[in-house]
Structure formats: structure tokens, C-alpha cells
Design an enzyme around this catalytic site. Structure first.
Site, PDB file in Angstrom:
ATOM      1  N   ASP A 784      37.413  33.555  38.820  1.00  0.00           N
ATOM      2  CA  ASP A 784      37.731  34.235  37.576  1.00  0.00           C
ATOM      3  C   ASP A 784      36.414  34.785  37.036  1.00  0.00           C
ATOM      4  O   ASP A 784      35.332  34.350  37.446  1.00  0.00           O
ATOM      5  CB  ASP A 784      38.365  33.247  36.603  1.00  0.00           C
ATOM      6  CG  ASP A 784      38.762  33.903  35.295  1.00  0.00           C
ATOM      7  OD1 ASP A 784      39.110  35.087  35.313  1.00  0.00           O
ATOM      8  OD2 ASP A 784      38.695  33.222  34.259  1.00  0.00           O
ATOM      9  N   ASP A1180      38.631  28.620  34.764  1.00  0.00           N
ATOM     10  CA  ASP A1180      38.360  27.736  33.636  1.00  0.00           C
ATOM     11  C   ASP A1180      39.472  27.645  32.617  1.00  0.00           C
ATOM     12  O   ASP A1180      39.380  26.874  31.681  1.00  0.00           O
ATOM     13  CB  ASP A1180      37.093  28.209  32.906  1.00  0.00           C
ATOM     14  CG  ASP A1180      37.311  29.513  32.164  1.00  0.00           C
ATOM     15  OD1 ASP A1180      38.062  30.354  32.681  1.00  0.00           O
ATOM     16  OD2 ASP A1180      36.754  29.690  31.072  1.00  0.00           O
ATOM     17  N   ASP A1184      44.554  30.562  34.858  1.00  0.00           N
ATOM     18  CA  ASP A1184      44.235  30.320  36.260  1.00  0.00           C
ATOM     19  C   ASP A1184      45.001  29.151  36.854  1.00  0.00           C
ATOM     20  O   ASP A1184      44.826  28.842  38.030  1.00  0.00           O
ATOM     21  CB  ASP A1184      42.724  30.044  36.411  1.00  0.00           C
ATOM     22  CG  ASP A1184      41.879  31.160  35.844  1.00  0.00           C
ATOM     23  OD1 ASP A1184      42.250  32.323  36.035  1.00  0.00           O
ATOM     24  OD2 ASP A1184      40.850  30.873  35.200  1.00  0.00           O
TER      25      ASP A1184
END
Length: 1465
Positions: A784, A1180, A1184
Site C-alpha cells: 500500500d 496498514d 487492506d
């Protein structure tokens, strides 16, 4: 805007027995084949022993709004006209976002991608069986609607709304509110009090028994049990009592008890005895044989069904069985005659036991059910029956009683032909899910997502539940508890002892004891006991910790029967109204919907993201959508803003003005809640398929075959020698314990255990130990961007206001890095020009357009909002009392309802006196802005809006901020500067994050209008105000980590929701993109044959070939591609239009995936896995979660020590942890490999020694065995695993293929070398004058020169083979750095030399049963042993290259190789 296709309907399979279901869309999930373990005790043992081998990827779906559904692809952008001439963010034209990426099969067969492994059932049986799911109208192959109906209606308009009937479109105050409700003291036409017997008989003459009316369950009545029993049974009961002896044994009810109040009402002992006698006989009718008596119109015929547990993406088969008396008798007799061996065999082969002890029968008449999931795991659960006597709709969603009929007179919970009464509740539990039998469908279903249609009427909801209804729901939904069934010490001990490994240990110990190897047997027994005790302690600790984590109980204030009472949270049932503003309540006890007030909650337990979330009170529209969501889709964003998830923390609860408390209603309890699903995902993880583990069991199987071969060879040899049968049997069986050493399976976990400890010291925690070794095989790492590659906290670079110019148009002003120069006035009303007005409005937008909240004097919320507001220097206050807000209404007659000058205390922003650079007067009413109403940020809309009113003015403003591409579509085109796209392009290309602001003055300046206006009206025809530019700095560890991964030839990919140009810029800055040319996709409206064109970022004329995706310019060779979420959707939703080669090339050549929604990230991971990549993902936040779970190795950057969001959780908030996981994974895999090989060669060495001695009728001594195993092998195996990982990542990944010629041939050569180096000294010693011949069959006297020489040489082989297999670089640190191993090797060699020179006549010599050997022979043995070491070190590795695989088994490698070969040609 493209219209949503309303005409597509899913064609249901005729075998499913379900009505045609509404169309849904989803990706099929990648499956693995292995076994999983549980911490619970079923009737049959589980197939593995690991309690945390991974978590199902959809226990925490990809976002907070989709907890209870398989992941669906949700677009991060919606269709509209692009404003960018360069197509910065290409919009899909003519292809709806609702189009699925991949069509799931509509037939009954399971998709090939699932790769199911049913063993007890056949695949055809599962395909043809009736199907059901934890979600209505859903099965494993159901296509998912990517967007809930409510979002479709709000985004696309009523003409494009969902095909599903919208419950909230019904009148909020329909005729239902005038009828008697299920939540009120009586059913319509059927009072809850007990009805007279004569009346019931009249009813029976009209309706069959399945339609008998319902009764109350009054806790104070002696008829507590009888109320549940249909009164039509009275006559049958009297006949039954007459035909049965009063002294005959009666079945006692398992769950029903007579209440305390019964003893007070019963007037005599005789009456009491009669009551209990009848109640006992009543339970006789609960037996399956009486099924047809209660359901004459619904015959039980189905004996097998399929069920899809959507939360876990798991297909199971359920078959009904009854006891076979003959089979059970034969089973028990066989167990007795075989002394328990048959019991053990059936314990390990449960499917065989089922076929012996049971007979297949219809599900409705089953005494127990056999459940097998698609991974081949079998479990048997007893079917329970109890009196219920309520309509079907009170426990299960009833299609015949659908909520589409809300506006009709038909009452939802009235017994009818389509909604039959359920006299007997038939159910069982599997994985803590309650399966309830539905007589209409003749299958078992779940009520996890049951909803009461009465919830649409808030008046009924606020009334709370009467006791009778509470008791009904307690029976239907059980207690509100998430309590895991932890096994007792004795149960754990029994399960552990009966494990095949320990049964083999017991067999070995008994064998050695019979062979009089008492010392060795005693030591192994002690070691085994210690191992069992350690395992019991660890298992008990793990299960206890998980049980404590999941358990929750507190006192809750609940509104029942018109009074507030305090009860335990365990007694909550769906429909209960409770107080959430109670200061003692810190965690939500159940999944609930907020009725009044507002809350700020921390949902990090679910998402791993600690950003506080605001929850707002629901209305009738919300309740209607909730009911619809529960029936057939995920929880929509519209509902989630009021949905309180069980287990989430209450940060702050605010009571609405004019009310005394904030209220919520329970909608799901126990394991049906989101927290319950998470706990289930941890207890029942999806199996992890890893080649090393599969090969290890194959390898053990091969060694077992070798052992059996050795058994028969030894038997023949002993027959030639004329040994007695007892010795022959014992020694032949002993061969098996040598070839398959008892410690062999344990060696698989040694390296992993040490790796886990080292990771823990580095702040990296793992809840799935099997993933450690997989970490060593990662081929591609996805990251990410925000918070992972870059800093979490964005810094405001500056603002750029859109200002009017002289030509009646608008242009961007200069970039201003200081907010104080934007509007340098003393008052917000001090505007002297159109430019001042625009600057003032822009300032007001960034002051108010956010979702911040104040908790304990601290400002909390989204980091971007926090930085934006902090940039202004103003103050935010939610209880601002210095200035009253007043409301002026257009119509005076509303005074009785809305007093004209009612004080309004909204959240306000005002100047901060501590800001020395600000000119604004703090207490000036004109500088106080009240935030009247907020429209929360929705990922589908990508924007947030507020309605604002200045304290001193009767003007209402609306402000909106969000993604620039989205804001441009909802603004008046005349207010957008001509260089809008170019300005955005420049900022994003430079790596900045841009947020656009817009606003307008509302047409009506009233409080009532501001509260009633729709979001659509607020977010249309806005004036564009300007840009806020955020600087997203890279984390310090990012470039270095990516450089290490690149040097190791591990492909790196960025997967972000941010702008594609920003992502490319960050990718180049951090080194993720090293190619000089980056190609972006554009949709071509003119070229239907090639709908997607790929143009170079800085040179649009430089394009890729639309078929091969290679540059048309032959000079370009170093290039990569960037894909947006929209293009990603187009490619995968139209796979028929794109060749497989094209799709593969997109996946292989793209380095950046931008504007990806959570589900698109998830799908990307699965698409890469289809190319045989071992995928890692590091993220994080909540967005996700789906990708983290789908990845082979998911690493979450979170503060939690063990986050359920991913197998790995790092407290180090940068991607350097990825390197540590890979290094430890490689070291652990190589260590497991080495230990496995070492144990194999140890077996080979001892096998050769014993075989030679057996050929002479001799054996090793008791203490010799003990010395080898206890003092040599075990310490060496442990210290071999101490090696730490190498400090560099090598380009080549370690092999996980244990059963391959490359591994087996060198092992065979090693075996031959061992054989040669034992035979040579053995033959030499036979010609010596001091040679002592062995005594044939002498178990007590094994002293012989053969024994002594082979014992000496084998000792060195054990040690030196360990040195050969202790490979250091490139995966582990050099052997010399493993001090423990070096010291152990030195000690072992020294001890072996000492043993060689022990005087034979000493007590130690007698203990080792040694004979005299000449010093020259001893010296020869030392030289020979070291010569053996060098031969072993050199020769086996030489043959490895000859058996190297010519072709990789990985698809992506073969594609790349073919392309390279094509270029060469």
C-alpha cells in the site's frame, strides 16, 4: 452516466431447490488443500494440530462495510464524463461499474478454481444437493452485486436502482403500526396467553398440527414447558400414558427445566408427579420417529444438502444419519476383540466409522449429521430437538413471508401455509453456527442474519421486547456469548496420547521394554511425557488466551415490559433496546443499530486501523435498509454509519438534546456477530497449502515403505540364523522404529519456533506459524502507499484558491503556504470584492469540511482531516456555550413542534486566541461557524460534505471536499479554471496528494431545510473553491528496503487508492519504479477492437502494441505499466474480450495499481496467485484487510500485538519488517529442510548399522542406543536450528520441494556412502586377531567387535553429517557464528573419542558393552571418519545440477522464459 442493468436475473440451478436469486457478483476465491485444526472438541478428531494456521481472508472483509459477505468487487470510481483532456484518471465509458470482473458459474458444479477435496461425499453429490447459505439467495457460485441497493439508488438514481424491492420505500408509518406486532404482547388473532383446550381442539379440526397457534412462555407459570407443546398433543399424550407403564423409564428433557415458580403453584405432590410424568412423556414426541406427526404437509425426504458459509467462503456437505444398532454392536465387539486397535483405526478414519455405525436418513429425521468441508475435514454433530411452537418466520428468514409485503395486512409472524408453525425446533451446531431445520425447504439453514420486519417501525422498536418474545428469541438465537469450548486437561491429554505420533511412541516404548532396553525405553518415555506436558500447557494456554479474548460479559440496562432493568449482556436477544450512554459500558456487547444519540468508536479490533469512527442515529430508512442488507447482501455504507459492531470500543457517547440517554437495538448476538465471525476465523483457520508440508508427509510415507521392506528382509535373515520367534518379531519390529524415528515429525517445527521467537524480539508477531516458511518463498511483494511506503501523517504543502478574473471566468491563484494570507481579515463578513468572497468561502470549507471530534479535550479523527484543520490554526468545540444558535422558520405554525428560537448547539469552529498570526477576533459572533449537519465520507463517492451556518447570519452553506476527479463532476463547469487538469497533473506528477474543495449557499435558510435536504441536492451544482495540496513524505526505510528487494530479484508492486500520477511519482522516488518509460491506459471510444490504448506518461505518441503490449518504438526496451482501478475492472470484467496472454502481460508488467478499491486489491492478489506467484502484501489499514488475508504472506503495520487482520503484525511502522520476515522465512525453511534431511540420514546410518548387526544375529546395546539418541542426535538437531538468517537476501529462493530427484538422488548417494564407510571397517575388523564374534540372538550380551566398530564409526557419521547439512549462506549465517552448534559438535566429537578410549574392563566400558580394539584401528576410524566427511561434503552436491528441473512449475516464470526465447529468435 451509464445505466445500471436492471434486467439481469440469476438463473438458479434446478438442483438447488431455491427460488431464482438476485444477481450478485464476486470473484471466486483461491483455495488451498490441506487440513486445519480447531481449539474445540467435536465428536470426531480434527485433522491437524495447529491452532493458528492462518485466518480466512473474509472473516475481516476488505472494508468495514462488508463484514458478512464474500469479497465483492466494488469500484472506487463511478461513471461520468471525464474532464481531463489527458485522461489522467480514465473513466469507463459504456461499461458499468456494476459489471463483474469475472462471471461465476451459474450451474450447479463447483468452480474449478475452488479445487475442492471432498472425500466422504462425491463431487457429484455436492453439486446436485440442495443448497443454502449463511446469506439468503447466496451460494458458492453466486454472482455478487458489487454495490448495495441503497448505494445504487443514491448514486445512479431511482431508474437505476437495484432490482431488489426496497423496503425503505414503504411508508414509514404503514398500516403495520396500527396492527398488533410481534414485538407487542400478542400475535394478530392469537393471544400470547395460554388458549383453552376446547378452543385448540376447534382449531385442530381446521388446521393440521403444523399450523397450531402459538403460546407465551411465561416464566411464572407452571406451564412453562407445556406452553411450548402443541395442545393437540393432549389427546395423544393421554393415549400414550395409557399404553405405557407408569414405572417405565422415560426420557428426561435435556434443556427444559421447571421454573422456580412452579413449586409455588402446584398444590400437591400427586399433581406435581403427574405434571412431571406428562412432561417426560411429552419429550418422547421429540424423537425423530414422530416427525411426520408435526409436519404432515412437509415430508422429510432430503438426506444430503450443500451449505455455503459465506463469511469463510467455505462449502460444506451435510448428511443425515441415524444409529445402526447392528453396526454399533459390531463396532464395539470388534474394538474389544482387537484390544482397542480397531478403535484407534476408526478414530483416525472417521468416515469409515460413520459408515459402520450409521444409516443414511432424511435430514428432518436425523439423530446426528455428518459434515464434511471442501478440505476433506469430517465432523459429526448430534441433532437436538426441543419444543418451540412458533411460526417459522420467528427463527428463519421466510421467503414466503418476504418483507416485500410490508404494506399489506398480512402479519409477518402469523402461522400460514407459507409460514408454518414450528412445533419442534430441530437444530445442531457446527463451528459455533446454529443450523436450524426448515420444513418448507427440507434442509438446514442458519439465522445469523435474521431480521424482524417490525424493526421498520421505530415506535415498535422503542417499546422494547416483552418477556414472551425475549424467551422466544432466546430459544432461537441462544445466549449472547462468544465462549469457546475449551477442552479439559484430561480431554487434551486423551487427544494428544491418541495422536498417531504418540501411539507410535507408545508402540516403540513397549517394543524396547519387551526387548529389555529398559534404560532407553525409560528415557524416551520421560521425553515423551515432557513433550506431552509441554504440548498440553501450550495448547491449554493458547485456548485459554483465545477464550479470554473472546469472552465478554457486562451489565446492561435494557428496556423491557415498559421498565428499565439491568441484566447481563449474555441475556441480550435481537430486538432488545439498551442504553449505550451508560458510563459503565465501554464495549458494545452485541452487533447493534444506534437509535438515538451519536457515538465515536474505535474499530481497530476489526480493521487494524485506529482512526475513530463516528456513528449517527438511524432512522426508518436506515432500519429498512438494514433488514434488506441482512437478507441478501453485505452491510451497506448507508447502514454502517449507524451500525455498532460487537467488541468495538466506545470512545464517546453523546446524548441527543431533549433526551436522557442514547439508545441502541441489538440485531445480532453471540457468534452471529462480526466479532463472533472473527473468533471463528481464528479457531477454524483456512488450511494453508505449502509444498514442503505436503512433501514431508509423502516423504514419511516413503520411509515407512522402506521400513516395512527392512522388516521383511530382517525377518528372512533371522529365519536363516535360526533365531527364536520372540527375538525375530521384536528385532524386526525394531527396524520400523529406526527407519521412521519418533522424533521425525517434531523436526518440522524446530526451525519455525526459533524464527518466531526472533521475529517477536523484533516486534513482529505471527498468529499463523506455517506462514513463516512460506515467507521464504515470496516472489512478489505488494505495498500500500499511504502509511506504508509513505508517512501516515500528510503535511499541508499549501493551498491554491480558485479566484475570479477580469474575463468573468476563474483561474488558480498563487500557491499559498500560509493560511493566514488566504483571508487576512478581522471578520469573516469583511468581504470587499468577489475575490474576498471566494477566499472566505475556501477558508470556511477547510475549517468545517471534516469529520473531526473532540474526546477528553483531544481532537481525533482522520489524519488528513486533522492535518488540514491544524493548518488553519482555529479551534474546534463541540460544547460551545458562548454564543447561541437560533433557527428561523418559514412557517410560523411549526412553533408547536419546532419552537422558533430553540437554542441549537452544533459543533463549532472559532479563532484560536493563542494563534498570534491570526487577525480574527475570537469572540466575534461573525467568526463562529456551526457545523449543522455532516454527510460522511463514502469510499464509493470519494467525498465528504457538511452544512454550515455562521452564528450571526441566517445563511446556510454547504461545503464538499474529495478527490479532484469527483469534485469536478459535481461542480458548475463555469466555476472550474481552464487549467484545472493541467494543474492537477503537475501536482500529482510531482508526488503530491491533492484534495479539491467546493461549496454553495443553500437556497433555503432554515434549520428544518438543512436537516431534511438530501445529499444529492447538497452535492450538485457546486462552486469550485480550490485545491489543498498535501506533501506525502517517504518513510526513511522505504528506499533502502525496496533496493534490497530489487537486488534480490523480488518483484515489487504498489497497490493504492491514490491518484495514478501521485503513485507513479512516489514509485520513482522510492525506487519501486526503475524503468525509464511508464505507460498509462486510456479508453478508446473509436476503436472497438482495441478498447484500451497504452501511452507513455511523458510522450503520448509513444504507445504499446494493443495486442502484445510491447512498445511500438523498437528503441524502448526498459518500460513498465501503471493500471487504474477502472481499467483493472474493464479488463477482468470482459475477459472474453481479452486474451489470456493479454491479461497475463498486464499482470506481469505493471508496477503500479492506482485508484484501487479494497476488493480490487483483494482480486489483484488472487490474480497474481493464479500465475503461481507466492504473493506478499504489506498494508496498514482497513482498506487492506482483504488483500492481507488473501496473500500468502500478509503483514499488517499495526499497534496490536496480534492483529486478526493479517498473519503477521509488525509494531515497526515501516516496510523494513518485510525483509525480516523474508530472511527468517528463508532461514526457517532451510533449517526445516536440513533437520528433515538430517533425521533421514540419522535413520539411514542407524538402519545400516542395525542391518549389518542383524545379519550376524546381534544388535546395539541399550546404553549405546541411549547415547546416540539422547546425547548426540537431540542436541545436534536443536542446535542446528539455532542458526540465524543471513544478513543479505539472495536472488535465488530456497527450494520447498522435498520429494524431487534433486533432493532424493543426493540423499540416496549419501546413503550409499554411509553404507560403504561402515562396511569397510566392519570387514577389516573381522581379520584382526583380537576380533570377537557376536553371539547370535544374545540380547543381554551384545559385546562383539562388530558391535564396537560399527558403534564407533556411526557416532562420527551422526556428527559429521550434521556439519555437512548445516549450510550457511546464502540463507543462514555461517556455521561458525552458531556458537551453540559449534560447541555441541566439539563436545560430541570429544565425547565420542573418549568413548573410544574407555577401558573395556571399567564400569563405563561395561555400560557401553564395548570390546577391545587396537589403537591403530582406533586411529584408522578417526581418519576414516574425517575422510567420510569430505566425501559426503563433495560428492552428493556434484550430482545436483544433473537433476535440476528443466522447466519451472511456476506459470509466470514459463511465460517470461517463452518471451525471452521469442526475443532471441
Amino acid at each position: 452516466m451509464s445505466s445500471y442493468n436492471n434486467d439481469q436475473n440469476m438463473t438458479g440451478d434446478e438442483n438447488y431447490g431455491q427460488p431464482p436469486s438476485r444477481e450478485r457478483r464476486s470473484f471466486s476465491s483461491a483455495m488451498t488443500s490441506s487440513s486445519s485444526a480447531t481449539l474445540t472438541s467435536g465428536l470426531l478428531p480434527e485433522n491437524s494440530t495447529e491452532p493458528f494456521s492462518g485466518v480466512p481472508f473474509e472473516a475481516i472483509p476488505s472494508s468495514i462495510v462488508s463484514f458478512h459477505h464474500p469479497h465483492s468487487l466494488q469500484s472506487s470510481n463511478f461513471l461520468g464524463t471525464s474532464i481531463a483532456s489527458h485522461n489522467i484518471e480514465p473513466q469507463v465509458s459504456g461499461l458499468s461499474d456494476s459489471v463483474p470482473l469475472m462471471e461465476r458459474s451459474r450451474g450447479g458444479s463447483i468452480s474449478s478454481q475452488r479445487n475442492p477435496h471432498f472425500n466422504f461425499f462425491t463431487q457429484e453429490q455436492i453439486n446436485n444437493a440442495e443448497g443454502a447459505s449463511t446469506l439468503e439467495h447466496t451460494d458458492f457460485n453466486t454472482e455478487w452485486d458489487p454495490m448495495p441497493a441503497n448505494e445504487q439508488q443514491r448514486l445512479f438514481g431511482s431508474e437505476n436502482a437495484s432490482r431488489r424491492s426496497s423496503i425503505y420505500s414503504a411508508s414509514p408509518r404503514s398500516s403495520l403500526s396500527n396492527n398488533s406486532q410481534y414485538g407487542t404482547p400478542s400475535y394478530k388473532g392469537h393471544p400470547l396467553t395460554r388458549t383453552g383446550r376446547a378452543h385448540k381442539q376447534r382449531q385442530a379440526s381446521i388446521d393440521p398440527m403444523s399450523q397450531v397457534s402459538t403460546h407465551s412462555s411465561s416464566s411464572s407459570s407452571r406451564y412453562t414447558i407445556r406452553d411450548r407443546i402443541p395442545t393437540d398433543l393432549e389427546g395423544s399424550l393421554d393415549e400414550f400414558l395409557d399404553t405405557r407403564s407408569a414405572s417405565a423409564p422415560l426420557p428426561s428433557p435435556e434443556n427444559e427445566e421447571v421454573s422456580d415458580g412452579d413449586s409455588e403453584i402446584i398444590s400437591s405432590e400427586e399433581e406435581s408427579r403427574q405434571h412431571h410424568k406428562k412432561s417426560g412423556h411429552q419429550d418422547e414426541f421429540l424423537k425423530p420417529i414422530y416427525h411426520e406427526k408435526f409436519y404432515p404437509n412437509h415430508q422429510a425426504e432430503q438426506s444430503l444438502q450443500r451449505f455455503y458459509i459465506s463469511e469463510e467462503d467455505l462449502v460444506i456437505g451435510i448428511a443425515g444419519y441415524k444409529n445402526s444398532r447392528l453396526g454399533i454392536l459390531l463396532y464395539r465387539l470388534t474394538c474389544v476383540f482387537t484390544l482397542g486397535l480397531f478403535y484407534l483405526l476408526m478414530l483416525w478414519l472417521p468416515s469409515k466409522k460413520v459408515k459402520i455405525c450409521g444409516e443414511r436418513c432424511p435430514l428432518g429425521k436425523a439423530e446426528w449429521v455428518v459434515i464434511e468441508n471442501e478440505f476433506g475435514e469430517i465432523q459429526v454433530e448430534p441433532v437436538q430437538r426441543r419444543w418451540y411452537n412458533r411460526p417459522l418466520s420467528t427463527i428463519l428468514h421466510n421467503e414466503g413471508n418476504a418483507v416485500d409485503n410490508l404494506d399489506t395486512e398480512l402479519y409477518h409472524h402469523h402461522a400460514s401455509e407459507k409460514n408454518p408453525n414450528i412445533p419442534v425446533l430441530i437444530y445442531f451446531h457446527y463451528r459455533y453456527i446454529k443450523f436450524i431445520y426448515s420444513p418448507i425447504e427440507d434442509i438446514f439453514r442458519t439465522n445469523n442474519n435474521w431480521a424482524d420486519p417490525d424493526w421498520i417501525d421505530l415506535k415498535t422498536v422503542y417499546a422494547g421486547l416483552p418477556t414472551a418474545i425475549q424467551e422466544d428469541r432466546f430459544l432461537a438465537f441462544d445466549k449472547n456469548q462468544i465462549d469457546l469450548k475449551t477442552k479439559s486437561i484430561m480431554d487434551l491429554l486423551w487427544d494428544e496420547v491418541l495422536h498417531p505420533f504418540y501411539i507410535f511412541q507408545i508402540f516403540s516404548i513397549i517394543l524396547w521394554s519387551l526387548d529389555e532396553y529398559y534404560y532407553y525405553a525409560a528415557c524416551i518415555f520421560i521425553i515423551s511425557v515432557m513433550s506431552i506436558v509441554d504440548t498440553l500447557i501450550q495448547t491449554r494456554k493458547t485456548s485459554k488466551n483465545l477464550a479470554e479474548m473472546s469472552h465478554f460479559d457486562c451489565e446492561v440496562r435494557v428496556f423491557r415490559e415498559g421498565f428499565w432493568i439491568t441484566i447481563s449482556s449474555r441475556d441480550l436477544v435481537p430486538g432488545d433496546v439498551y442504553e449505550v450512554s451508560d458510563p459503565q459500558l465501554t464495549v458494545f456487547p452485541a452487533d447493534s443499530i444506534l437509535l438515538s444519540g451519536d457515538c465515536i468508536v474505535n474499530e481497530s479490533m476489526l480493521t487494524g486501523e485506529s482512526v475513530p469512527v463516528t456513528k449517527l442515529a438511524s432512522n426508518e430508512m436506515t432500519m429498512g435498509q438494514l433488514i434488506q442488507d441482512f437478507q441478501d447482501t453485505q452491510i451497506s455504507s448507508f447502514v454502517s454509519k449507524s451500525f455498532l459492531f460487537c467488541g468495538t470500543i466506545i470512545i464517546r457517547c453523546k446524548i441527543s438534546k431533549g433526551q436522557t440517554s442514547a439508545l441502541a437495538m441489538v440485531v445480532r448476538t453471540g457468534f452471529s456477530t462480526t466479532k463472533g465471525s472473527l473468533v471463528r476465523s481464528m479457531v477454524f483457520p483456512k488450511p494453508v497449502g505449502f509444498k514442503f508440508y505436503r512433501d514431508s508427509f509423502k516423504y514419511i510415507g516413503v520411509m515407512t515403505v522402506v521400513a516395512m521392506l527392512g522388516f521383511f528382509i530382517s525377518w528372512l535373515q533371522f529365519m536363516k540364523l535360526g533365531l527364536d520367534k520372540r527375538t525375530m518379531i521384536l528385532r524386526a519390529l525394531d527396524i520400523i522404529t529406526i527407519v521412521v524415528p519418533p522424533a521425525l515429525p517434531a523436526t518440522l517445527t524446530i526451525g519455525t519456533s526459533f524464527a518466531l521467537n526472533r521475529l517477536k524480539k523484533k516486534g513482529i508477531f505471527c498468529i499463523s506459524p506455517t506462514r513463516v516458511n512460506i515467507g521464504g518463498k515470496v516472489d512478489i511483494m505488494c505495498f500500500d502507499k499511504t502509511g506504508t511506503l509513505t508517512e501516515d501523517d500528510l503535511d499541508v504543502l499549501g493551498v491554491q484558491v480558485c479566484e475570479p478574473n477580469s474575463r468573468n471566468s476563474y483561474a488558480f491563484g498563487e500557491l499559498k503556504n500560509d493560511i493566514h494570507v488566504v483571508f487576512p481579515k478581522f471578520s469573516l463578513n469583511d468581504c470587499n470584492s468577489p475575490t474576498d468572497i471566494r477566499n472566505r468561502n475556501f477558508l470556511m470549507s477547510i475549517l468545517t469540511c471534516h469529520s473531526l471530534r473532540v474526546v477528553d479535550g483531544e481532537l481525533i479523527g482522520d489524519p488528513l482531516d486533522f492535518k488540514m484543520f491544524q493548518f488553519t490554526g482555529w479551534s474546534y468545540d463541540e460544547d460551545f456555550q458562548n454564543q447561541a444558535f437560533h433557527s428561523v422558520y418559514e412557517e410560523r405554525h411549526e412553533d408547536s413542534v419546532f419552537p422558533e428560537n430553540q437554542d441549537i448547539i452544533p459543533a463549532v469552529v472559532h479563532p484560536n486566541s493563542e494563534d498570534k498570526n491570526s487577525k480574527f477576533i475570537e469572540n466575534d459572533p461573525q467568526n463562529i461557524l456551526g457545523i449543522i449537519r455532516s454527510f460522511e465520507f463514502l469510499s464509493e463517492l470519494r467525498r465528504l460534505s457538511v452544512i454550515v451556518k455562521p452564528s450571526s447570519d441566517n445563511i446556510y452553506y454547504s461545503f464538499t471536499k474529495g478527490a479532484p476527479e469527483v469534485i469536478a463532476d459535481i461542480c458548475n463547469r463555469n466555476t472550474i479554471p481552464q487549467n484545472y487538469e493541467q494543474q492537477l497533473y503537475d501536482y500529482t506528477l510531482a508526488g503530491y496528494r491533492v484534495i479539491a474543495c467546493a461549496g454553495k449557499v443553500l437556497p433555503k435558510h432554515t434549520w428544518l431545510y438543512a436537516k431534511k435536504v438530501s445529499r444529492e441536492e447538497v452535492e450538485t451544482n457546486l462552486e469550485f473553491l480550490g485545491f489543498i495540496i498535501f506533501e506525502n513524505r517517504l518513510k526513511q526505510a522505504t528506499p533502502k528496503t525496496l533496493s534490497v528487494l530489487n537486488d534480490a530479484k523480488i518483484r515489487t508492486v504498489m497497490c493504492t487508492g491514490d491518484n495514478v500520477l501521485t503513485a507513479i511519482s512516489v514509485g520513482k522516488e522510492c525506487g519501486l519504479i526503475r524503468e525509464s518509460n511508464v505507460y498509462l491506459p486510456y479508453l478508446s471510444d473509436q476503436n472497438e477492437q482495441y478498447p484500451i490504448l497504452w501511452r507513455e506518461l511523458n510522450d503520448p505518441d509513444n504507445m504499446l502494441d494493443p495486442v502484445t503490449l510491447t512498445p511500438k518504438d523498437s528503441d524502448v526496451s526498459n518500460y513498465t505499466m501503471a493500471v487504474t482501478g477502472d481499467i483493472f475492472r474493464v479488463i477482468f470484467s470482459n475477459e472474453a474480450n481479452f486474451s489470456q496472454v493479454y491479461v497475463d502481460n498486464v499482470l506481469l508488467r505493471s508496477s503500479v495499481y492506482a485508484r484501487m478499491s479494497p476488493d480490487e486489491k483483494h482480486e489483484l492478489v488472487e490474480q497474481l496467485q493464479k500465475l503461481d506467484y507466492t504473493v506478499g502484501f504489506c498494508g496498514d489499514g482497513a482498506n487492506d484487510c482483504g488483500a492481507l488475508k488473501a496473500a500468502d504472506v500478509g503483514i499488517s503495520l499495526s499497534e496490536a500485538e496480534a492483529s486478526v487482520a493479517a498473519p503477521f503484525t509488525s509494531k515497526i511502522f515501516d516496510i523494513s519488517c518485510v525483509i525480516d520476515v523474508m530472511k527468517e522465512g528463508r532461514a526457517s525453511l532451510v533449517t526445516s529442510f536440513s533437520c528433515f534431511q538430517y533425521m533421514s540420514l540419522y535413520s539411514a546410518i542407524q538402519f545400516v548399522t542395525i542391518s549389518i548387526l542383524y545379519s550376524r544375529g546381534s544388535n546395539l546395546g541399550d546404553f549405546q542406543f541411549l547415547y546416540i539418541d539422547l546425547f548426540l542426535i537431540i542436541p545436534i538437531a536443536i542446535f542446528m536450528s539455532w542458526s540465524k538468517p543471513y544478513d543479505k537476501l539472495a536472488k535465488k529462493r530456497p527450494s520447498a520441494n522435498l520429494v524431487s530427484l534433486k533432493i532424493l538422488i543426493p540423499l540416496f548417494i549419501s546413503f550409499v556412502i554411509i553404507l560403504i564407510f561402515q562396511i569397510v571397517p566392519w570387514k577389516m575388523v573381522q581379520g584382526k586377531e583380537w576380533y570377537i564374534k557376536p553371539i547370535v540372538g544374545g540380547d543381554d550380551a551384545v559385546q562383539s567387535s562388530d558391535n564396537t566398530i560399527l558403534f564407533f564409526i556411526s557416532n562420527y557419521q551422526y556428527i559429521l553429517v550434521a556439519i555437512v547439512l548445516s549450510v550457511g549462506p546464502p540463507y543462514r549465517e555461517p556455521m561458525l557464528k552458531n556458537k551453540g552448534f559449534i560447541l555441541d559438535i566439539i563436545a560430541s566429537i570429544f565425547a565420542s573419542i573418549v568413548v573410544m578410549y574407555i577401558p573395556v574392563s571399567s564400569w563405563a566400558g561395561a555400560l557401553f558393552q564395548l570390546t577391545d580394539v587396537s589403537n591403530s584401528m582406533k586411529l584408522f576410524i578417526l581418519i576414516w571418519a574425517f575422510f567420510n566427511y569430505y566425501v559426503q561434503l563433495i560428492i552428493p552436491p556434484l550430482v545436483k545440477p544433473y537433476f535440476k528441473k528443466r522447466k519451472s512449475s511456476k506459470k509466470y516464470k514459463n511465460i517470461i522464459r517463452e518471451e525471452l526465447d521469442g526475443y532471441v529468435v
